[in-house]
Enzyme design. Structure first.
Site, short mmCIF file in Angstrom:
data_model
loop_
_atom_site.label_atom_id
_atom_site.label_comp_id
_atom_site.label_asym_id
_atom_site.label_seq_id
_atom_site.Cartn_x
_atom_site.Cartn_y
_atom_site.Cartn_z
CG HIS A 18 -1.93 -1.03 1.25
ND1 HIS A 18 -2.99 -1.01 2.15
CD2 HIS A 18 -2.11 -2.14 0.50
CE1 HIS A 18 -3.76 -2.06 1.93
NE2 HIS A 18 -3.24 -2.76 0.93
CD GLU A 30 -1.85 4.11 3.34
OE1 GLU A 30 -1.61 3.47 2.29
OE2 GLU A 30 -2.99 4.16 3.85
CB CYS A 55 -6.33 -0.69 5.54
SG CYS A 55 -4.61 -1.20 5.35
#
Length: 147
Positions: free
Chosen positions: A46, A48, A76
């Site tokens: 992801h 991040e 998430c």
């Protein structure tokens, strides 16, 4: 956040879910990334997570104290947990994620007082363009799947 949104557009251009992320410390950009899960065949890639890895590598430490993460979609559970473990000081995100968001939508891992670190959260910065980019991306993906 504007740079994170540019990265999200870049992700969409390569068929990745359009999420972009930048990490800033003392006014200096130390890492940036967009989603790479399809590109790398890595469910943990992801935006991040990739940005956190790059920031830690650049700084030579896993502790990103005094840093701010700007991301175009609410993190998430995996990403929110990593933000806490990295000890990011502040999280700024654009669009809420009502199905998976863990920085305010479903819960808030980053603000949980039971953990050894809490993160200051600012939500909704450039939410409209970030949300619209995600909607357009998934609408186009559904259309392609129907043909």
């Amino acid at each position: 956040m504007q740079r994170a949104l540019e990265l999200a557009h870049g992700a969409a251009a390569v068929e990745e879910v359009p999420v972009g992320c930048v990490i800033v410390r003392s006014g200096v950009l130390i890492a940036e990334a967009h989603n790479l899960t399809r590109t790398l065949d890595d469910p943990t890639a992801h935006a991040e997570m990739v940005a956190l890895r790059r920031a830690a590598s650049r700084l030579g430490t896993s502790r990103l104290l005094d840093s701010t993460m700007y991301v175009t979609l609410e993190p998430c559970a995996m990403c929110a947990g990593a933000v806490v473990l990295a000890k990011v000081r502040r999280l700024v995100f654009a669009a809420f994620d009502p199905k998976a968001g863990m920085a305010g939508s479903l819960a808030s891992i980053v603000e949980d007082s039971r953990l050894n670190h809490q993160v200051d959260v600012t939500a909704g910065v450039l939410a409209v363009p970030a949300s619209e980019l995600l909607r357009r991306f998934f609408r186009a993906r559904r259309r392609r799947a129907q043909t």
